[in-house]
Design an enzyme around this catalytic site. Structure first.
Site, PDB file in Angstrom:
ATOM      1  N   ASP A  98       0.831  -1.199   0.000  1.00 54.92           N
ATOM      2  CA  ASP A  98       0.000   0.000   0.000  1.00 54.92           C
ATOM      3  C   ASP A  98       0.870   1.255   0.000  1.00 54.92           C
ATOM      4  O   ASP A  98       1.597   1.514   0.964  1.00 54.92           O
ATOM      5  CB  ASP A  98      -0.900  -0.019   1.243  1.00 54.92           C
ATOM      6  CG  ASP A  98      -1.824   1.191   1.319  1.00 54.92           C
ATOM      7  OD1 ASP A  98      -2.079   1.808   0.274  1.00 54.92           O
ATOM      8  OD2 ASP A  98      -2.289   1.489   2.427  1.00 54.92           O
TER       9      ASP A  98
ATOM     10  N   ASP B 128      -1.660   6.725  -6.547  1.00 54.48           N
ATOM     11  CA  ASP B 128      -1.797   5.692  -5.516  1.00 54.48           C
ATOM     12  C   ASP B 128      -2.042   4.331  -6.145  1.00 54.48           C
ATOM     13  O   ASP B 128      -3.121   4.054  -6.664  1.00 54.48           O
ATOM     14  CB  ASP B 128      -2.947   6.043  -4.567  1.00 54.48           C
ATOM     15  CG  ASP B 128      -3.123   4.992  -3.470  1.00 54.48           C
ATOM     16  OD1 ASP B 128      -2.119   4.338  -3.113  1.00 54.48           O
ATOM     17  OD2 ASP B 128      -4.244   4.814  -2.980  1.00 54.48           O
TER      18      ASP B 128
END
Length: 484
Positions: free
Chosen positions: A97, A312
């Site tokens: 992540d 992201d």
């Protein structure tokens, strides 16, 4: 920790789980196996976007992480890797992540931690008592000062605790521990060897929300954010790696590359990261559809407050302010007219029988320092079946606390590109690349080693593909409801 942004209820429900990709990790000289969490699994449309919210002196070598799955919206998932912790070393599967900063894994005892998963992988609880190298991290430890300041610290008595809240409301609680992480060190072209490094990570004793659901459960999350608490920063502080990592996500063949280390080839152009931001913010200067400009909202064009554009890889789709989303779809459909039908209030879908790559235009995003990112129809469209498609562009409705618009660019625009995050130089960049091939990454001596692509989930493809059939059936049924 992922900073939650304001999302409409529909956006929270739909932040999706799309891929299951295996990445190779190169850092200094280490290798990780990475897999996409839901590649090909059947999911409700509402689950597709729910994943995205849930996110929201000696350089010895490079680290390589094998990656599994693919990055298409119709595959549903997120990326995870297999790491080793403790002595003797034991395997754990953790989500990769870029939107959070710490590594944590579920620890024994943990009555609310998931005990099984639909991903076809075993789940394990880290047991500090079973590791000969495990140490407690107390509240007066230097690492703990990076997390929080406590007025009630009792050295050697009060542990350093953590509490992480993710964008969808999921939480993880526990205490930090110090133990060895064993990484695959790159020792030559396509060759690796294990190397252990002591790091601090969270030992989770209580999880809530999506983190405990069987269909998406993994053993923890490994954050690759910019904070000093990340594994990347810890490895760099120990002199083992540079604070540079890259990924290349293959949505054609599945799998890809995830590396820590300076990329020598292919050559990557970069754009500056906006300083003092929690996420990887960049300056978006313009958008065009096959050369036809699209007007940007003023707050995006000028970058004020905490607004701007976020890159992201933990997000699957691409989220735009409502006005920009509407303008973009109008430009695209003006060049290739289709009749759009909204599915579950968020996916714009249509029937089409020709080659979408030839019929639909490319979308170009222009960033500071003349860096361009081209998103092709094969990237921003996903197929429900042979003659039915949906746009991956989403009307995100995301704003910061001061009301500035936010653009969030996920795997939809990053696939089939080598994306490099250089935290030392404070830049990010990308170049189109065959993510099933290889890249070259330098070690501390300047020697460059080839790093190949991998796919951790090939063995689970039959399970994944069976799930995909259900998802597509659901999408087709919903589409017919709206078109009949």
């Amino acid at each position: 920790m992922v900073v939650a942004m304001d999302l409409s209820p529909t956006s929270r429900i739909l932040a999706g789980v799309f891929m299951m990709v295996t990445i190779q990790f190169a850092s200094g000289n280490f290798v990780f196996n990475v897999t996409h969490k839901f590649a090909g699994k059947d999911k409700q449309l509402s689950e597709l976007k729910s994943h995205d919210t849930f996110r929201h002196a000696r350089m010895l070598a490079n680290v390589d992480l094998p990656l599994g799955g693919d990055s298409r919206a119709d595959s549903i998932g997120l990326y995870f890797t297999k790491i080793q912790l403790g002595s003797p070393a034991k395997y754990y599967h953790v989500q990769v992540d870029t939107g959070s900063d710490i590594l944590w894994v579920n620890c024994a005892p943990c009555p609310k931690c998931p005990v099984k998963t639909d991903l076809g992988i075993p789940l394990s609880l880290y047991d500090s008592k079973a590791s000969s190298t495990s140490k407690k991290v107390w509240c007066d430890d230097d690492f703990c000062s990076l997390i929080s300041q406590s007025d009630t610290c009792e050295p050697e008595k009060k542990p350093c605790g953590y509490h992480v809240v993710y964008g969808d409301g999921s939480t993880s609680d526990g205490d930090f521990v110090k133990d060895n992480i064993t990484l695959d060190q790159v020792t030559g072209n396509l060759r690796t060897a294990p190397l252990a490094q002591e790091v601090v990570f969270g030992c989770g004793s209580n999880q809530s929300g999506q983190l405990g659901q069987t269909d998406s459960a993994v053993d923890g999350i490994m954050g690759f954010g910019q904070a000093n608490t990340s594994i990347l920063s810890q490895l760099a502080a120990a002199g083992n790696v540079k604070r540079v990592f890259s990924h290349c996500l293959d949505n054609v063949n599945g799998g890809g590359i995830f590396a820590v280390g300076e990329v020598e080839s292919p050559v990557v152009k970069t754009t500056p990261l906006v300083p003092n931001q929690v996420h990887y913010n960049v300056i978006l200067k313009g958008i065009d559809v096959d050369g036809d400009p699209v007007d940007l909202p003023p707050s995006i064009a000028s970058f004020g407050g905490n607004g701007g554009t976020i890159i992201d890889s933990g997000t699957t789709l691409a989220y735009l302010p409502e006005n920009l989303y509407n303008s973009l779809l109008r430009k695209i459909t003006a060049k290739q007219p289709v009749k759009l039908h909204m599915v579950q209030e968020t996916f714009a879908c249509f029937s089409f029988t020709s080659d979408t790559d030839k019929a639909f235009p490319a979308v170009n995003l222009h960033f500071e320092d003349s860096l361009k990112l081209t998103v092709y129809p094969r990237d921003y469209l996903f197929s429900l079946r042979e003659d039915m498609y949906c746009f991956g562009w989403q009307s995100g409705g995301m704003t910061t606390q001061d009301g500035s618009d936010v653009i969030l660019l996920g795997d939809l625009v990053l696939s089939n590109k080598l994306v490099v995050y250089d935290l030392d130089k404070e830049v990010i960049g990308w170049v189109e690349h065959n993510c099933s091939s290889s890249i070259k990454v330098k070690d501390g001596s300047g020697t460059a080693y080839s790093l190949g692509a991998d796919n951790l989930v090939q063995s689970a493809s039959s399970v994944i593909n069976a799930s995909l059939v259900t998802l597509l059936s659901i999408l087709v049924s919903v589409f017919y409801i709206f078109t009949s």
